[in-house]
Design a protein around this motif. Structure first.
Motif, PDB file in Angstrom:
ATOM      1  N   MET A   1      16.038  17.804  -2.404  1.00 36.39           N
ATOM      2  CA  MET A   1      14.592  17.910  -2.245  1.00 36.39           C
ATOM      3  C   MET A   1      14.124  16.802  -1.301  1.00 36.39           C
ATOM      4  N   SER A   2      13.220  17.126  -0.407  1.00 33.10           N
ATOM      5  CA  SER A   2      12.736  16.152   0.563  1.00 33.10           C
ATOM      6  C   SER A   2      11.658  15.250  -0.030  1.00 33.10           C
ATOM      7  N   ILE A   3      11.396  14.184   0.693  1.00 33.67           N
ATOM      8  CA  ILE A   3      10.342  13.266   0.277  1.00 33.67           C
ATOM      9  C   ILE A   3       9.078  13.563   1.072  1.00 33.67           C
ATOM     10  N   GLN A   4       7.954  13.172   0.499  1.00 31.68           N
ATOM     11  CA  GLN A   4       6.671  13.272   1.191  1.00 31.68           C
ATOM     12  C   GLN A   4       6.286  11.862   1.622  1.00 31.68           C
ATOM     13  N   VAL A   5       6.064  11.670   2.897  1.00 29.69           N
ATOM     14  CA  VAL A   5       5.674  10.371   3.428  1.00 29.69           C
ATOM     15  C   VAL A   5       4.163  10.216   3.282  1.00 29.69           C
ATOM     16  N   ILE A   6       3.735   9.057   2.808  1.00 31.30           N
ATOM     17  CA  ILE A   6       2.311   8.775   2.595  1.00 31.30           C
ATOM     18  C   ILE A   6       1.912   7.632   3.515  1.00 31.30           C
ATOM     19  N   VAL A   7       0.967   7.910   4.417  1.00 29.33           N
ATOM     20  CA  VAL A   7       0.514   6.915   5.386  1.00 29.33           C
ATOM     21  C   VAL A   7      -1.010   6.937   5.443  1.00 29.33           C
ATOM     22  N   PRO A   8      -1.672   6.000   4.764  1.00 31.24           N
ATOM     23  CA  PRO A   8      -3.133   5.939   4.924  1.00 31.24           C
ATOM     24  C   PRO A   8      -3.477   5.556   6.367  1.00 31.24           C
ATOM     25  N   GLU A   9      -4.623   5.958   6.817  1.00 32.39           N
ATOM     26  CA  GLU A   9      -5.013   5.687   8.202  1.00 32.39           C
ATOM     27  C   GLU A   9      -4.942   4.194   8.520  1.00 32.39           C
ATOM     28  N   SER A  10      -5.271   3.343   7.542  1.00 34.39           N
ATOM     29  CA  SER A  10      -5.246   1.893   7.775  1.00 34.39           C
ATOM     30  C   SER A  10      -3.835   1.367   8.042  1.00 34.39           C
ATOM     31  N   ALA A  11      -2.801   2.150   7.722  1.00 38.49           N
ATOM     32  CA  ALA A  11      -1.407   1.719   7.924  1.00 38.49           C
ATOM     33  C   ALA A  11      -0.713   2.521   9.029  1.00 38.49           C
ATOM     34  N   ARG A  12      -1.430   3.366   9.743  1.00 43.81           N
ATOM     35  CA  ARG A  12      -0.815   4.215  10.769  1.00 43.81           C
ATOM     36  C   ARG A  12      -0.100   3.388  11.837  1.00 43.81           C
ATOM     37  N   GLN A  13      -0.709   2.314  12.310  1.00 39.95           N
ATOM     38  CA  GLN A  13      -0.105   1.507  13.364  1.00 39.95           C
ATOM     39  C   GLN A  13       1.184   0.850  12.870  1.00 39.95           C
ATOM     40  N   THR A  14       1.194   0.363  11.637  1.00 42.64           N
ATOM     41  CA  THR A  14       2.415  -0.221  11.057  1.00 42.64           C
ATOM     42  C   THR A  14       3.507   0.831  10.968  1.00 42.64           C
ATOM     43  N   TYR A  15       3.163   2.031  10.527  1.00 38.95           N
ATOM     44  CA  TYR A  15       4.128   3.131  10.430  1.00 38.95           C
ATOM     45  C   TYR A  15       4.725   3.438  11.801  1.00 38.95           C
ATOM     46  N   ASP A  16       3.872   3.537  12.803  1.00 40.38           N
ATOM     47  CA  ASP A  16       4.330   3.887  14.151  1.00 40.38           C
ATOM     48  C   ASP A  16       5.141   2.764  14.800  1.00 40.38           C
ATOM     49  N   ASN A  17       4.728   1.515  14.606  1.00 40.88           N
ATOM     50  CA  ASN A  17       5.386   0.391  15.278  1.00 40.88           C
ATOM     51  C   ASN A  17       6.621  -0.129  14.548  1.00 40.88           C
ATOM     52  N   TRP A  18       6.563  -0.162  13.233  1.00 42.49           N
ATOM     53  CA  TRP A  18       7.654  -0.764  12.449  1.00 42.49           C
ATOM     54  C   TRP A  18       8.597   0.288  11.856  1.00 42.49           C
ATOM     55  N   PHE A  20       8.463   2.366   9.180  1.00 41.42           N
ATOM     56  CA  PHE A  20       8.659   2.539   7.736  1.00 41.42           C
ATOM     57  C   PHE A  20       7.376   3.070   7.124  1.00 41.42           C
ATOM     58  N   ALA A  21       7.542   3.834   6.063  1.00 40.25           N
ATOM     59  CA  ALA A  21       6.394   4.447   5.395  1.00 40.25           C
ATOM     60  C   ALA A  21       5.788   3.470   4.387  1.00 40.25           C
ATOM     61  N   PRO A  22       4.471   3.435   4.295  1.00 38.72           N
ATOM     62  CA  PRO A  22       3.835   2.639   3.249  1.00 38.72           C
ATOM     63  C   PRO A  22       4.216   3.131   1.860  1.00 38.72           C
ATOM     64  N   ALA A  23       4.487   4.432   1.741  1.00 37.23           N
ATOM     65  CA  ALA A  23       4.929   5.000   0.465  1.00 37.23           C
ATOM     66  C   ALA A  23       5.625   6.325   0.724  1.00 37.23           C
ATOM     67  N   VAL A  24       6.509   6.676  -0.195  1.00 36.41           N
ATOM     68  CA  VAL A  24       7.133   7.992  -0.171  1.00 36.41           C
ATOM     69  C   VAL A  24       7.120   8.543  -1.590  1.00 36.41           C
ATOM     70  N   GLN A  25       6.912   9.837  -1.687  1.00 29.42           N
ATOM     71  CA  GLN A  25       6.883  10.494  -2.993  1.00 29.42           C
ATOM     72  C   GLN A  25       8.073  11.426  -3.124  1.00 29.42           C
ATOM     73  N   HIS A  26       8.713  11.376  -4.281  1.00 28.69           N
ATOM     74  CA  HIS A  26       9.781  12.302  -4.642  1.00 28.69           C
ATOM     75  C   HIS A  26       9.482  12.776  -6.055  1.00 28.69           C
TER      76      HIS A  26
END
Length: 124
Positions: A1-18, A20-26
């Motif tokens: 089963m795949s994971i769902q990546v959770i990226v609030p808008e306030s963390a979008r730049q961190t997600y894109d640059n670094w 890694f996801a701020p959170a993942v759901q399984h």
């Protein structure tokens, strides 16, 4: 089963640059990456980190009450524990989650005093 990546808008730049996801759901478990705060005092920095975590909790559809495990990495553990304990209690209420606090020498963000990492469970 795949994971769902959770990226609030306030963390979008961190997600894109670094990359890694701020959170993942399984299934009903949500694993949150560590967060650091900012501020002049330890209390201000820790409050900022818990508030930042709150944004990602909200984006995941959960709240502080849904946290089931916390890991706190802290520079100068003995010195900063009282401030972290005080601030944590502003956000975390009974029933308290499992918790581990670990003393470390430094964090990836220069000068940061603590990084907070949690696991939450999405209510069914």
């Amino acid at each position: 089963m795949s994971i769902q990546v959770i990226v609030p808008e306030s963390a979008r730049q961190t997600y894109d640059n670094w990359h890694f996801a701020p959170a993942v759901q399984h299934d009903d478990l949500i694993f949150f990456s560590g967060v650091v705060g900012s501020g002049d005092s330890a209390e201000d920095e820790f409050r900022s980190a818990w508030a930042s975590l709150g944004e990602t909790l909200e984006a995941a559809g959960v709240g502080y009450k849904d946290i089931i495990d916390t890991t706190i990495y802290m520079v100068e553990l003995q010195k900063n524990t009282p401030a972290m304990a005080k601030v944590k209690d502003e956000f975390i209420k009974e029933p308290y989650p499992a918790s581990t606090w670990i003393g470390i020498t430094e964090l990836v963000i220069p000068g940061a005093r603590a990084e907070i990492k949690v696991i939450a469970r999405k209510p069914k």
